[in-house]
Design a protein around this motif. Structure first.
Motif, PDB file in Angstrom:
ATOM      1  N   PHE A 171      36.437  78.058  24.926  1.00  0.00           N
ATOM      2  CA  PHE A 171      36.831  76.666  24.715  1.00  0.00           C
ATOM      3  C   PHE A 171      38.182  76.381  25.382  1.00  0.00           C
ATOM      4  CE2 PHE A 171      33.725  75.973  21.169  1.00  0.00           C
ATOM      5  CZ  PHE A 171      33.185  74.802  21.673  1.00  0.00           C
ATOM      6  N   SER A 172      39.050  77.380  25.429  1.00  0.00           N
ATOM      7  CA  SER A 172      40.317  77.189  26.147  1.00  0.00           C
ATOM      8  C   SER A 172      40.050  76.929  27.627  1.00  0.00           C
ATOM      9  CB  SER A 172      41.206  78.428  25.985  1.00  0.00           C
ATOM     10  OG  SER A 172      41.546  78.632  24.633  1.00  0.00           O
ATOM     11  N   GLU A 173      39.124  77.672  28.202  1.00  0.00           N
ATOM     12  CA  GLU A 173      38.756  77.436  29.599  1.00  0.00           C
ATOM     13  C   GLU A 173      38.116  76.061  29.769  1.00  0.00           C
ATOM     14  OE1 GLU A 173      36.237  80.575  30.869  1.00  0.00           O
ATOM     15  OE2 GLU A 173      37.726  82.164  30.526  1.00  0.00           O
ATOM     16  N   PHE A 174      37.279  75.677  28.814  1.00  0.00           N
ATOM     17  CA  PHE A 174      36.599  74.378  28.908  1.00  0.00           C
ATOM     18  C   PHE A 174      37.604  73.232  28.902  1.00  0.00           C
ATOM     19  CE2 PHE A 174      34.937  70.780  26.352  1.00  0.00           C
ATOM     20  CZ  PHE A 174      34.059  70.264  27.287  1.00  0.00           C
ATOM     21  N   PHE A 175      38.571  73.274  27.991  1.00  0.00           N
ATOM     22  CA  PHE A 175      39.541  72.185  27.894  1.00  0.00           C
ATOM     23  C   PHE A 175      40.557  72.207  29.033  1.00  0.00           C
ATOM     24  CE2 PHE A 175      38.242  72.329  23.336  1.00  0.00           C
ATOM     25  CZ  PHE A 175      37.772  71.026  23.265  1.00  0.00           C
ATOM     26  N   ALA A 176      40.579  73.301  29.806  1.00  0.00           N
ATOM     27  CA  ALA A 176      41.475  73.351  30.957  1.00  0.00           C
ATOM     28  C   ALA A 176      40.966  72.500  32.118  1.00  0.00           C
ATOM     29  CB  ALA A 176      41.656  74.797  31.414  1.00  0.00           C
ATOM     30  N   TYR A 177      39.678  72.150  32.082  1.00  0.00           N
ATOM     31  CA  TYR A 177      39.127  71.315  33.144  1.00  0.00           C
ATOM     32  C   TYR A 177      39.603  69.872  32.994  1.00  0.00           C
ATOM     33  CZ  TYR A 177      35.859  74.973  34.597  1.00  0.00           C
ATOM     34  OH  TYR A 177      35.307  76.135  35.082  1.00  0.00           O
ATOM     35  N   ASN A 178      39.585  69.163  34.090  1.00  0.00           N
ATOM     36  CA  ASN A 178      39.925  67.749  34.091  1.00  0.00           C
ATOM     37  C   ASN A 178      38.662  66.948  33.793  1.00  0.00           C
ATOM     38  OD1 ASN A 178      41.182  65.283  34.407  1.00  0.00           O
ATOM     39  ND2 ASN A 178      41.038  65.317  36.653  1.00  0.00           N
ATOM     40  N   HIS A 179      38.550  66.447  32.576  1.00  0.00           N
ATOM     41  CA  HIS A 179      37.348  65.724  32.158  1.00  0.00           C
ATOM     42  C   HIS A 179      37.518  64.228  32.432  1.00  0.00           C
ATOM     43  CE1 HIS A 179      35.979  69.348  30.091  1.00  0.00           C
ATOM     44  NE2 HIS A 179      37.214  69.460  29.623  1.00  0.00           N
ATOM     45  N   SER A 180      36.492  63.648  32.971  1.00  0.00           N
ATOM     46  CA  SER A 180      36.526  62.215  33.262  1.00  0.00           C
ATOM     47  C   SER A 180      35.129  61.638  33.069  1.00  0.00           C
ATOM     48  CB  SER A 180      37.012  61.965  34.700  1.00  0.00           C
ATOM     49  OG  SER A 180      36.165  62.599  35.635  1.00  0.00           O
ATOM     50  N   LEU A 181      35.078  60.342  32.860  1.00  0.00           N
ATOM     51  CA  LEU A 181      33.789  59.680  32.685  1.00  0.00           C
ATOM     52  C   LEU A 181      33.011  59.694  34.000  1.00  0.00           C
ATOM     53  CD1 LEU A 181      34.864  56.584  30.534  1.00  0.00           C
ATOM     54  CD2 LEU A 181      33.702  58.669  29.755  1.00  0.00           C
ATOM     55  N   PRO A 182      31.687  59.879  33.916  1.00  0.00           N
ATOM     56  CA  PRO A 182      30.890  59.908  35.152  1.00  0.00           C
ATOM     57  C   PRO A 182      30.821  58.529  35.790  1.00  0.00           C
ATOM     58  CG  PRO A 182      29.459  59.931  33.228  1.00  0.00           C
ATOM     59  CD  PRO A 182      30.857  60.056  32.707  1.00  0.00           C
ATOM     60  N   ASP A 183      30.582  58.535  37.079  1.00  0.00           N
ATOM     61  CA  ASP A 183      30.383  57.272  37.790  1.00  0.00           C
ATOM     62  C   ASP A 183      29.038  56.675  37.410  1.00  0.00           C
ATOM     63  OD1 ASP A 183      32.791  57.610  39.132  1.00  0.00           O
ATOM     64  OD2 ASP A 183      31.836  58.774  40.746  1.00  0.00           O
ATOM     65  N   LEU A 184      29.059  55.392  37.082  1.00  0.00           N
ATOM     66  CA  LEU A 184      27.817  54.722  36.674  1.00  0.00           C
ATOM     67  C   LEU A 184      27.045  54.276  37.917  1.00  0.00           C
ATOM     68  CD1 LEU A 184      29.163  52.619  33.651  1.00  0.00           C
ATOM     69  CD2 LEU A 184      28.142  54.911  33.655  1.00  0.00           C
ATOM     70  N   ASN A 185      26.452  55.264  38.579  1.00  0.00           N
ATOM     71  CA  ASN A 185      25.695  54.969  39.786  1.00  0.00           C
ATOM     72  C   ASN A 185      24.222  55.316  39.579  1.00  0.00           C
ATOM     73  OD1 ASN A 185      25.742  57.777  39.828  1.00  0.00           O
ATOM     74  ND2 ASN A 185      27.389  57.865  41.345  1.00  0.00           N
ATOM     75  N   ALA A 186      23.463  55.209  40.646  1.00  0.00           N
ATOM     76  CA  ALA A 186      22.025  55.453  40.546  1.00  0.00           C
ATOM     77  C   ALA A 186      21.726  56.895  40.135  1.00  0.00           C
ATOM     78  CB  ALA A 186      21.350  55.134  41.879  1.00  0.00           C
ATOM     79  N   ALA A 187      22.512  57.851  40.635  1.00  0.00           N
ATOM     80  CA  ALA A 187      22.290  59.255  40.291  1.00  0.00           C
ATOM     81  C   ALA A 187      22.510  59.497  38.798  1.00  0.00           C
ATOM     82  CB  ALA A 187      23.224  60.139  41.114  1.00  0.00           C
ATOM     83  N   PHE A 188      23.549  58.818  38.232  1.00  0.00           N
ATOM     84  CA  PHE A 188      23.811  58.978  36.804  1.00  0.00           C
ATOM     85  C   PHE A 188      22.647  58.459  35.966  1.00  0.00           C
ATOM     86  CE2 PHE A 188      25.207  56.843  32.898  1.00  0.00           C
ATOM     87  CZ  PHE A 188      25.696  57.930  32.188  1.00  0.00           C
TER      88      PHE A 188
END
Length: 441
Positions: free
Chosen positions: A387-404
């Motif tokens: 979980f320490s490794e997981f929270f080290a990532y830069n989390h952001s909302l996904p782009d609301l595009n066709a792929a999403f």
């Protein structure tokens, strides 16, 4: 006697101070081997590019401060290609090794050369004129390109390869591109030696290989092993085990197959999240064992965590799908079968050992708590680190595009299928539990 001492000191220091000679090569740490395999008519062409520094125990002629003597190096290059490439690699036609070959061309290339990006460019390069003899090139920087030709019966036969390039470096990565007549290029990439690789595998080749992959993965994955142990420690009778293990199996099969068809998020933090949740599943199940649980309800918890473990299996499967050829579904089923075989083996070994332990004098309740506490301790450390490794990532909302939205639709479809399966299993297991209670009364 005093005159001899300086000479003696100089003799002792000379091996240390003298520069290394050309045949005292060290084993390179990382070696990348690029290759093309192309059957064409009555011959098969093997194009290979290897860093020259991986050709150890070969004395290359040098000039000046250590440059390769390109005017007198042709024979040595041919010897190196024979010893380290042609004599090591094995090619098979229809399962029979092709035991004759001809080294048609050898050529040194500069480290900046990019001809191996395509087969045509690589072939043209190795057959072109050698580098000018005035080129100043150290052997640590040179690339050796080799063209080897093998006689074959037909270019439509089944071909396989055993590269045997592991000795070239401490860590060797081999890239093989197979160009079958009238087919698209098939790419393989593996570390060290994978054994015999079927370049255009039939369904039975893929099935056999992926059964082994699945079996080895469940036995190598210590976190999966500990989770299975958590499942079976308090419930070691046949009926509870059938219900619980079946539920876990069905669940991880759903997400494993779903991942193979593209439902896994592409976010770089997703694998870290899954690995963290797998560790959390060990902690939860171990704690549940300690406070007490009923097998009639445990199947549902095992199902939920099975969905998570299925994503974990898919990460390992993704690295091996290159060996599936065009048999995706067959390989998935075979991998899953191998996983189940590994689970059954674990259960067949663990259950008798646990029963023997509890019969030897350790009270069952105390033994369940002690063993579960040990598993919970291991899982807790893994969970904290992951979980320490997981929270080290830069989390952001996904782009609301066709792929999403396409991915969202696939997730919704998977959720609907999962819900139907849970409803069906609930109906079946409820009747099974009711029947068992009726027998006991």
């Amino acid at each position: 006697m005093r005159r001899i001492r300086p000479l003696l000191v100089l003799t002792l220091l000379l091996p240390i101070l003298a520069p290394p000679i050309a045949d005292a090569h060290e084993i390179p740490t990382e070696v990348v081997v690029q290759s093309y395999v192309k059957p064409e008519g009555s011959e098969l062409k093997l194009l290979v590019r290897v860093p020259l520094e991986a050709m150890r125990d070969v004395v290359f002629p040098l000039r000046g401060p250590g440059f390769l003597d390109l005017e007198n190096i042709d024979e040595t290059l041919h010897d190196a290609a024979t010893i380290w490439i042609a004599n090591e690699v094995q090619l098979f036609e229809g399962g029979v090794e092709i035991d004759s070959y001809t080294i048609s061309a050898v050529r040194l290339s500069l480290p900046s050369d990019r001809s191996f990006r395509t087969y045509e460019a690589a072939l043209a390069n190795v057959q072109s004129a050698p580098l000018p003899t005035s080129t100043e090139l150290y052997y640590q920087q040179a690339l050796l390109d080799v063209l080897i030709e093998y006689p074959i019966q037909a270019d439509t036969a089944e071909f396989s390869i055993n590269p045997n390039f592991r000795r070239l470096g401490l860590n060797t990565t081999t890239v093989v591109r197979f160009l079958a007549p009238g087919a698209s290029e098939r790419l393989f990439e593996f570390s060290n030696d994978p054994g015999v690789v079927h370049l255009d595998p039939r369904w039975h080749h893929a099935f056999a290989r992926f059964v082994v992959f699945g079996f080895e993965h469940i036995l190598d994955g210590i976190d999966h092993l500990l989770f299975v142990m958590c499942l079976i420690i308090p419930f070691r009778r046949i009926r509870p085990l059938v219900v619980i293990v079946t539920s876990f199996t069905v669940a991880h099969s759903i997400t494993l197959m779903g991942s193979a068809f593209g439902i896994t998020p592409s976010a770089i933090w997703f694998p870290s999240l899954i690995e963290s949740l797998i560790a959390a599943s060990i902690v939860y199940m171990a704690l549940e064992n300690m406070v007490g649980s009923r097998w009639e309800r445990r199947w549902l918890v095992a199902f939920g965590f099975g969905l998570v473990h299925g994503f974990g299996f898919s990460f390992a499967l993704a690295e091996t799908m290159q060996f599936a050829g065009g048999h995706l579904l067959t390989s998935l089923l075979a991998f899953n079968l191998g996983v189940e075989a590994g689970q059954i083996l674990i259960i067949l070994i663990a259950v008798p050992l646990l029963n023997l332990l509890f019969r030897a004098g350790l009270p069952e309740r105390a033994g369940t708590i002690i063993l579960s506490a040990i598993l919970a301790h291991s899982g807790w450390h893994w969970m904290s680190d992951r979980f320490s490794e997981f929270f080290a990532y830069n989390h952001s909302l996904p782009d609301l595009n066709a792929a999403f939205f396409a991915l969202l639709m696939r997730w919704m479809l998977l959720a609907g299928i999962t819900g139907l399966i849970v409803w069906f299993m609930y109906s079946v297991f409820s009747r099974f539990v009711a029947r068992q209670k009726g027998k006991t009364t």
